[in-house]
Scaffold this motif. Structure first.
Motif, PDB file in Angstrom:
ATOM      1  N   GLY A 285       0.815  -1.215   0.000  1.00  0.00           N
ATOM      2  CA  GLY A 285       0.000   0.000   0.000  1.00  0.00           C
ATOM      3  C   GLY A 285       0.849   1.266   0.000  1.00  0.00           C
ATOM      4  O   GLY A 285       1.973   1.286   0.516  1.00  0.00           O
ATOM      5  N   LYS A 286       0.309   2.318  -0.572  1.00  0.00           N
ATOM      6  CA  LYS A 286       1.044   3.567  -0.724  1.00  0.00           C
ATOM      7  C   LYS A 286       1.364   4.215   0.609  1.00  0.00           C
ATOM      8  O   LYS A 286       2.498   4.667   0.851  1.00  0.00           O
ATOM      9  N   GLU A 287       0.360   4.255   1.496  1.00  0.00           N
ATOM     10  CA  GLU A 287       0.550   4.941   2.765  1.00  0.00           C
ATOM     11  C   GLU A 287       1.627   4.265   3.619  1.00  0.00           C
ATOM     12  O   GLU A 287       2.415   4.940   4.283  1.00  0.00           O
ATOM     13  N   ARG A 288       1.682   2.933   3.615  1.00  0.00           N
ATOM     14  CA  ARG A 288       2.699   2.239   4.407  1.00  0.00           C
ATOM     15  C   ARG A 288       4.103   2.515   3.886  1.00  0.00           C
ATOM     16  O   ARG A 288       5.046   2.693   4.668  1.00  0.00           O
ATOM     17  N   ILE A 289       4.246   2.545   2.567  1.00  0.00           N
ATOM     18  CA  ILE A 289       5.568   2.809   1.989  1.00  0.00           C
ATOM     19  C   ILE A 289       6.008   4.236   2.308  1.00  0.00           C
ATOM     20  O   ILE A 289       7.184   4.478   2.622  1.00  0.00           O
ATOM     21  N   VAL A 290       5.070   5.187   2.245  1.00  0.00           N
ATOM     22  CA  VAL A 290       5.405   6.563   2.627  1.00  0.00           C
ATOM     23  C   VAL A 290       5.844   6.607   4.086  1.00  0.00           C
ATOM     24  O   VAL A 290       6.840   7.268   4.439  1.00  0.00           O
ATOM     25  N   SER A 291       5.131   5.898   4.954  1.00  0.00           N
ATOM     26  CA  SER A 291       5.475   5.873   6.379  1.00  0.00           C
ATOM     27  C   SER A 291       6.869   5.295   6.599  1.00  0.00           C
ATOM     28  O   SER A 291       7.652   5.809   7.408  1.00  0.00           O
ATOM     29  N   ILE A 292       7.188   4.209   5.878  1.00  0.00           N
ATOM     30  CA  ILE A 292       8.528   3.616   5.990  1.00  0.00           C
ATOM     31  C   ILE A 292       9.583   4.623   5.538  1.00  0.00           C
ATOM     32  O   ILE A 292      10.649   4.756   6.156  1.00  0.00           O
ATOM     33  N   GLY A 293       9.303   5.342   4.450  1.00  0.00           N
ATOM     34  CA  GLY A 293      10.233   6.363   3.975  1.00  0.00           C
ATOM     35  C   GLY A 293      10.475   7.440   5.015  1.00  0.00           C
ATOM     36  O   GLY A 293      11.621   7.858   5.251  1.00  0.00           O
ATOM     37  N   LEU A 294       9.410   7.882   5.675  1.00  0.00           N
ATOM     38  CA  LEU A 294       9.549   8.906   6.713  1.00  0.00           C
ATOM     39  C   LEU A 294      10.369   8.383   7.890  1.00  0.00           C
ATOM     40  O   LEU A 294      11.195   9.103   8.458  1.00  0.00           O
ATOM     41  N   LEU A 295      10.148   7.130   8.272  1.00  0.00           N
ATOM     42  CA  LEU A 295      10.916   6.544   9.368  1.00  0.00           C
ATOM     43  C   LEU A 295      12.393   6.397   8.997  1.00  0.00           C
ATOM     44  O   LEU A 295      13.284   6.553   9.853  1.00  0.00           O
ATOM     45  N   LEU A 296      12.681   6.104   7.722  1.00  0.00           N
ATOM     46  CA  LEU A 296      14.071   6.031   7.270  1.00  0.00           C
ATOM     47  C   LEU A 296      14.745   7.406   7.342  1.00  0.00           C
ATOM     48  O   LEU A 296      15.926   7.512   7.686  1.00  0.00           O
ATOM     49  N   LEU A 297      13.991   8.456   7.022  1.00  0.00           N
ATOM     50  CA  LEU A 297      14.526   9.811   7.160  1.00  0.00           C
ATOM     51  C   LEU A 297      14.861  10.109   8.619  1.00  0.00           C
ATOM     52  O   LEU A 297      15.896  10.708   8.922  1.00  0.00           O
ATOM     53  N   ALA A 298      13.966   9.686   9.531  1.00  0.00           N
ATOM     54  CA  ALA A 298      14.252   9.853  10.952  1.00  0.00           C
ATOM     55  C   ALA A 298      15.467   9.032  11.360  1.00  0.00           C
ATOM     56  O   ALA A 298      16.298   9.479  12.165  1.00  0.00           O
ATOM     57  N   GLY A 299      15.594   7.825  10.794  1.00  0.00           N
ATOM     58  CA  GLY A 299      16.750   6.990  11.077  1.00  0.00           C
ATOM     59  C   GLY A 299      18.049   7.640  10.635  1.00  0.00           C
ATOM     60  O   GLY A 299      19.095   7.494  11.292  1.00  0.00           O
ATOM     61  N   CYS A 300      17.994   8.359   9.521  1.00  0.00           N
ATOM     62  CA  CYS A 300      19.160   9.110   9.046  1.00  0.00           C
ATOM     63  C   CYS A 300      19.632  10.086  10.120  1.00  0.00           C
ATOM     64  O   CYS A 300      20.828  10.178  10.424  1.00  0.00           O
TER      65      CYS A 300
END
Length: 407
Positions: A285-300
């Motif tokens: 799903g689109k929303e989950r992938i966006v959420s994962i992307g945001l969490l990766l940015l936080a991980g950065c």
């Protein structure tokens, strides 16, 4: 009697030829952006005597040039065709490289920023390569055609930084003058590649024929608001951290080659996952992938805050690229749910203008933030925007669930 030809028997030889040319042009001409990202903050910093916070202005000028170029690029190619538009943009990119090189020789900061801005304007046409690859392709070959061009984007992430490493000392002690002459040369190679494209001009329709809802009505949809906000934040946060990173690395005692290679890994992380991001969106799903992307940015940001060793910077840059890929591509997929086919060109152009406008502001502010408040502040600023976007995604999910239950 009309006989239909199955997709398996459609001759995609022209589409394959065009896709290959565009992939090569993407690898060569698309390297200009990574060249500017890797070197412009360092060039700007060396040119400025007092206010070092303006060092990232040339990168911001490039992004702003891309924002201003999105709508003209569509208009020019709609009127004169893809090949003419791409050839003109490649020549403009060569002029931009020559102007930037001359500015480096003359130590002229504003002229250098202008060269980067023109390079960004030409880059707005490069953004259209992936769409052009699908113009002559059958429905079955379109995904592969786009993938070929994305593969060129991955190569551009290598060509750009390696060009910097090979040419930065060409006119020593004037650093990076040779790099921008090489950038002009790469644009000329891209010019000759796109000159061999064979893509028919699209049929033009009047505004009355195009139809569609008012733009305000489209932009007032919850899904549009959330998709645009997530796309803007994903791209702007990536730009803010990425633009400041080369300066931060040099300030922490690392070498210019370390910073350049870090940008190379970052660009590879940005484009490399594109081959399977679409499949992940289809599965989760689109929303989950966006959420994962945001969490990766936080991980950065988490990794960046843990230390200033080379490994911290490089791992943070890789996470930053992955987060951009999932966040921005997922948000773009969400955006496609908000418009009808006849509204596509206008909505996409407005969305790109908003995205690159905010990206320019983020890249410009990163220099001031780094100079005044330091590297930790730049990375800490990622967290509130990530929380905001995740909150918007939750708000959208609740609102759509309520709408489904009441329907």
């Amino acid at each position: 009697m009309t006989v239909t030809t199955p997709d398996s028997f459609v001759d995609d030889s022209l589409a394959k030829r065009n896709a290959l040319l565009l992939a090569l042009a993407q690898a060569i001409g698309g390297a200009s952006a990574s060249i500017v990202i890797a070197t412009a903050p360092l060039v700007g910093y060396s040119m400025l005597d007092t206010d070092k916070s303006l060092a990232t202005l040339p990168v911001s000028a490039m992004v702003l040039g891309t924002a201003f170029g999105t709508i003209p690029a569509g208009m020019i190619m709609r009127r004169y065709g893809r090949r003419t538009g791409f050839m003109g943009a490649a020549l403009l990119g060569a002029i931009a490289g020559l102007l930037a090189a001359f500015a480096v020789f003359q130590d002229e900061f504003l002229m250098f920023a202008l060269g980067c801005c023109i390079s960004g304007f030409a880059g707005a046409f490069v953004q259209q390569y992936r769409f052009a690859a699908a113009d002559t392709a059958s429905d079955a070959f379109k995904p592969k055609a786009i993938s070929w061009v994305l593969a060129g984007g991955v190569l551009a992430g290598v060509v750009g930084p390696q060009t910097v490493i090979a040419t930065k000392d060409l006119f020593s002690p004037i650093l990076f003058a040779g790099t921008y002459l090489a950038q002009a040369g790469l644009s000329l190679i891209a010019f000759f590649l796109v000159a061999f494209l064979r893509i028919p001009k699209p049929q033009r329709h009047s505004h009355a024929q195009a139809g569609g809802r008012p733009l305000r009505q489209i932009m007032s949809q919850r899904r549009f608001i959330v998709a645009a906000a997530c796309g803007i934040c994903s791209y702007a946060l990536m730009s803010m951290v990425m633009t400041a990173t080369p300066l931060a690395m040099i300030g922490c005692g690392l070498s210019q080659n370390d910073a350049t290679l870090g940008i190379q890994w970052h660009v590879l992380a940005m484009f490399g996952p594109s081959f399977f991001t679409g499949n992940l969106i289809g599965r989760f799903g689109k929303e989950r992938i966006v959420s994962i992307g945001l969490l990766l940015l936080a991980g950065c940001s988490v990794v960046a805050l843990m230390g200033v060793d080379l490994a911290n910077f490089w791992i943070a840059l890789i996470l930053l690229g992955l987060g951009w890929n999932f966040g921005f591509i997922g948000a773009t997929a969400m955006l496609t749910d908000t418009y009808r086919p006849e509204e596509r060109n206008l909505v996409q152009a407005v969305n790109d203008f908003l995205v690159f406008g905010f990206v320019a502001a983020a890249s410009f502010s990163s220099g001031a933030l780094l100079n005044v408040y330091g590297w930790n502040t730049v990375t800490l600023l990622v967290f509130p925007f990530v929380v905001l976007c995740i909150g918007l995604l939750i708000w959208l999910a609740v609102a759509e669930r309520r709408a489904d239950t009441t329907a």
